[in-house]
Motif scaffolding. Structure first.
Motif, mmCIF file in Angstrom:
data_model
loop_
_atom_site.group_PDB
_atom_site.id
_atom_site.type_symbol
_atom_site.label_atom_id
_atom_site.label_comp_id
_atom_site.label_asym_id
_atom_site.label_seq_id
_atom_site.Cartn_x
_atom_site.Cartn_y
_atom_site.Cartn_z
ATOM 1 N N PHE A 220 -4.278 3.422 10.094
ATOM 2 C CA PHE A 220 -3.334 4.266 9.355
ATOM 3 C C PHE A 220 -3.832 5.677 9.065
ATOM 4 C CE2 PHE A 220 -2.045 -0.118 8.314
ATOM 5 C CZ PHE A 220 -0.764 -0.066 8.829
ATOM 6 N N GLY A 221 -5.085 5.980 9.410
ATOM 7 C CA GLY A 221 -5.600 7.334 9.270
ATOM 8 C C GLY A 221 -5.899 7.774 7.859
ATOM 9 N N LYS A 222 -5.960 6.848 6.940
ATOM 10 C CA LYS A 222 -6.282 7.186 5.553
ATOM 11 C C LYS A 222 -6.850 5.968 4.859
ATOM 12 C CE LYS A 222 -1.954 8.149 4.795
ATOM 13 N NZ LYS A 222 -0.779 8.694 4.211
ATOM 14 N N LYS A 223 -7.429 6.219 3.706
ATOM 15 C CA LYS A 223 -8.002 5.143 2.899
ATOM 16 C C LYS A 223 -6.877 4.299 2.288
ATOM 17 C CE LYS A 223 -11.131 4.426 -0.957
ATOM 18 N NZ LYS A 223 -11.963 5.035 -1.973
ATOM 19 N N ALA A 224 -7.102 2.999 2.200
ATOM 20 C CA ALA A 224 -6.106 2.096 1.616
ATOM 21 C C ALA A 224 -5.965 2.360 0.118
ATOM 22 C CB ALA A 224 -6.529 0.653 1.851
ATOM 23 N N LYS A 225 -4.722 2.471 -0.344
ATOM 24 C CA LYS A 225 -4.441 2.647 -1.764
ATOM 25 C C LYS A 225 -3.308 1.697 -2.141
ATOM 26 C CE LYS A 225 -3.255 5.851 -5.364
ATOM 27 N NZ LYS A 225 -2.385 6.913 -5.743
ATOM 28 N N MET A 226 -3.649 0.710 -2.959
ATOM 29 C CA MET A 226 -2.653 -0.278 -3.384
ATOM 30 C C MET A 226 -1.603 0.367 -4.291
ATOM 31 S SD MET A 226 -3.697 -3.354 -2.157
ATOM 32 C CE MET A 226 -2.894 -4.554 -3.182
ATOM 33 N N LEU A 227 -0.376 -0.170 -4.247
ATOM 34 C CA LEU A 227 0.665 0.271 -5.166
ATOM 35 C C LEU A 227 0.381 -0.273 -6.564
ATOM 36 C CD1 LEU A 227 3.928 -0.468 -3.107
ATOM 37 C CD2 LEU A 227 2.739 1.705 -3.347
ATOM 38 N N PHE B 122 0.829 -1.201 0.000
ATOM 39 C CA PHE B 122 0.000 0.000 0.000
ATOM 40 C C PHE B 122 0.866 1.254 0.000
ATOM 41 C CE2 PHE B 122 -2.479 -3.356 1.913
ATOM 42 C CZ PHE B 122 -3.716 -3.208 1.312
ATOM 43 N N LYS B 123 0.365 2.291 -0.637
ATOM 44 C CA LYS B 123 1.020 3.600 -0.675
ATOM 45 C C LYS B 123 0.719 4.352 0.614
ATOM 46 C CE LYS B 123 3.016 6.837 -3.239
ATOM 47 N NZ LYS B 123 4.439 6.832 -3.246
ATOM 48 N N THR B 124 1.732 4.952 1.191
ATOM 49 C CA THR B 124 1.559 5.796 2.380
ATOM 50 C C THR B 124 2.401 7.054 2.193
ATOM 51 O OG1 THR B 124 3.387 4.735 3.532
ATOM 52 C CG2 THR B 124 1.194 3.860 3.951
ATOM 53 N N GLY B 125 1.803 8.096 1.704
ATOM 54 C CA GLY B 125 2.560 9.331 1.500
ATOM 55 C C GLY B 125 3.677 9.119 0.496
ATOM 56 N N GLU B 126 4.896 9.307 0.948
ATOM 57 C CA GLU B 126 6.059 9.155 0.073
ATOM 58 C C GLU B 126 6.690 7.777 0.154
ATOM 59 O OE1 GLU B 126 6.954 11.469 -2.203
ATOM 60 O OE2 GLU B 126 5.124 12.436 -1.494
ATOM 61 N N SER C 292 -3.108 -13.868 6.059
ATOM 62 C CA SER C 292 -3.403 -15.230 5.614
ATOM 63 C C SER C 292 -4.154 -15.190 4.283
ATOM 64 C CB SER C 292 -4.212 -15.986 6.661
ATOM 65 O OG SER C 292 -5.464 -15.392 6.853
ATOM 66 N N GLY C 293 -4.064 -16.281 3.551
ATOM 67 C CA GLY C 293 -4.641 -16.354 2.222
ATOM 68 C C GLY C 293 -6.149 -16.258 2.163
ATOM 69 N N ASP C 294 -6.810 -16.467 3.292
ATOM 70 C CA ASP C 294 -8.271 -16.397 3.315
ATOM 71 C C ASP C 294 -8.775 -15.123 3.974
ATOM 72 O OD1 ASP C 294 -7.559 -16.986 5.927
ATOM 73 O OD2 ASP C 294 -9.133 -18.487 6.214
ATOM 74 N N ALA C 295 -7.956 -14.092 3.974
ATOM 75 C CA ALA C 295 -8.335 -12.827 4.608
ATOM 76 C C ALA C 295 -8.200 -11.692 3.602
ATOM 77 C CB ALA C 295 -7.439 -12.555 5.820
ATOM 78 N N LYS C 296 -8.951 -10.631 3.853
ATOM 79 C CA LYS C 296 -8.818 -9.425 3.042
ATOM 80 C C LYS C 296 -8.752 -8.237 3.981
ATOM 81 C CE LYS C 296 -13.647 -8.333 2.217
ATOM 82 N NZ LYS C 296 -14.624 -7.924 1.232
ATOM 83 N N VAL C 297 -8.068 -7.201 3.525
ATOM 84 C CA VAL C 297 -7.940 -6.001 4.336
ATOM 85 C C VAL C 297 -9.314 -5.349 4.457
ATOM 86 C CG1 VAL C 297 -6.938 -3.690 4.433
ATOM 87 C CG2 VAL C 297 -5.520 -5.632 3.774
ATOM 88 N N ASP C 298 -9.687 -5.037 5.691
ATOM 89 C CA ASP C 298 -10.945 -4.362 5.999
ATOM 90 C C ASP C 298 -10.676 -2.856 5.919
ATOM 91 O OD1 ASP C 298 -12.762 -2.882 7.846
ATOM 92 O OD2 ASP C 298 -13.628 -4.877 8.148
ATOM 93 N N ASN C 299 -11.356 -2.186 5.006
ATOM 94 C CA ASN C 299 -11.097 -0.756 4.786
ATOM 95 C C ASN C 299 -11.310 0.096 6.033
ATOM 96 O OD1 ASN C 299 -10.251 -0.918 2.084
ATOM 97 N ND2 ASN C 299 -12.365 -1.041 1.394
ATOM 98 N N LYS C 300 -12.328 -0.220 6.831
ATOM 99 C CA LYS C 300 -12.568 0.546 8.059
ATOM 100 C C LYS C 300 -11.429 0.351 9.052
ATOM 101 C CE LYS C 300 -17.584 0.663 7.760
ATOM 102 N NZ LYS C 300 -18.848 0.214 8.323
#
Length: 156
Positions: free
Chosen positions: A75-82, A49-53, A61-69
Motif C-alpha cells: 500500500f506504499g504507507k505505514k499501516a494505521k488502524m481506524l 485501516f485508514k488510507t488517505g480519505e 485468518s484468526g491466527d495471522a497478523k498484518v506484517d508491517n513490511k
C-alpha cells in the motif's frame, strides 16, 4: 448495521442461511472460535485501516497478523488502524462485529489474505458481536466484493 441487514445483503448470493447467531459474545477471535466450536485460525477477522480519505478492510485468518513490511510494500504507507468511531463511519459495523458485507461507504476496498485459503470454510462476523457466517473462501470473495487476494500477513 445489524445481523438482519447482513442477512439481507447475503440473500442475493444465496448465503443468508449460513449466518449463525450466538447467545454469547463472538467479539474476539478466541470468543468467536469458542462460540462456533472451531479452531481460532478459522475465524476470519476483519481489520480496518485508514488510507488517505478512505479506508480498506483486510480479512485474515484468526491466527495471522498484518506484517508491517508487507503492508508498506503493498500500500506504499505505514499501516494505521481506524479508531472505533471511524470503523462505524466507514463500515457501518461496530468493533467486534466488523465484517466485509453491506459496507455503506463504496470507497472502502476489501482485501483477503491468503492465510484463509488453507481452510474449507472460514467464519467472518455477520454484523454483530454475537454472530458469524460460515463461508468457503470463494463465497467470501464473491460476497465481500474483494478487490483481490493478497499475502500481507504472518502467522502467529
Amino acid at each position: 448495521m445489524s445481523v438482519e441487514n447482513v442477512k439481507e445483503y447475503l440473500k442475493p448470493f444465496g448465503l443468508d442461511d449460513k449466518v449463525k447467531e450466538f447467545q454469547v459474545s463472538s467479539a474476539t477471535v478466541e470468543l468467536a472460535a469458542a462460540a462456533a466450536g472451531v479452531i481460532p485460525a478459522r475465524i476470519a477477522k476483519t481489520l480496518s485501516f485508514k488510507t488517505g480519505e478512505s479506508a480498506i478492510l483486510i480479512v485474515t485468518s484468526g491466527d495471522a497478523k498484518v506484517d508491517n513490511k508487507k503492508y508498506k510494500a503493498i500500500f506504499g504507507k505505514k499501516a494505521k488502524m481506524l479508531t472505533p468511531e471511524e470503523v462505524i463511519t466507514y463500515t457501518g459495523h461496530a468493533v467486534g462485529g466488523v465484517c466485509p458485507f453491506d459496507i455503506p461507504d463504496e470507497s472502502v476496498e476489501v482485501y483477503l489474505d491468503v492465510s484463509m485459503k488453507r481452510f474449507e470454510t472460514v467464519l467472518p462476523a455477520a454484523g454483530s458481536a454475537s454472530s458469524c457466517v460460515v463461508l468457503t473462501p470463494d463465497e467470501l470473495e464473491r460476497a465481500s466484493h474483494a478487490k483481490e487476494w493478497i499475502d500481507i500477513c504472518t502467522l502467529i
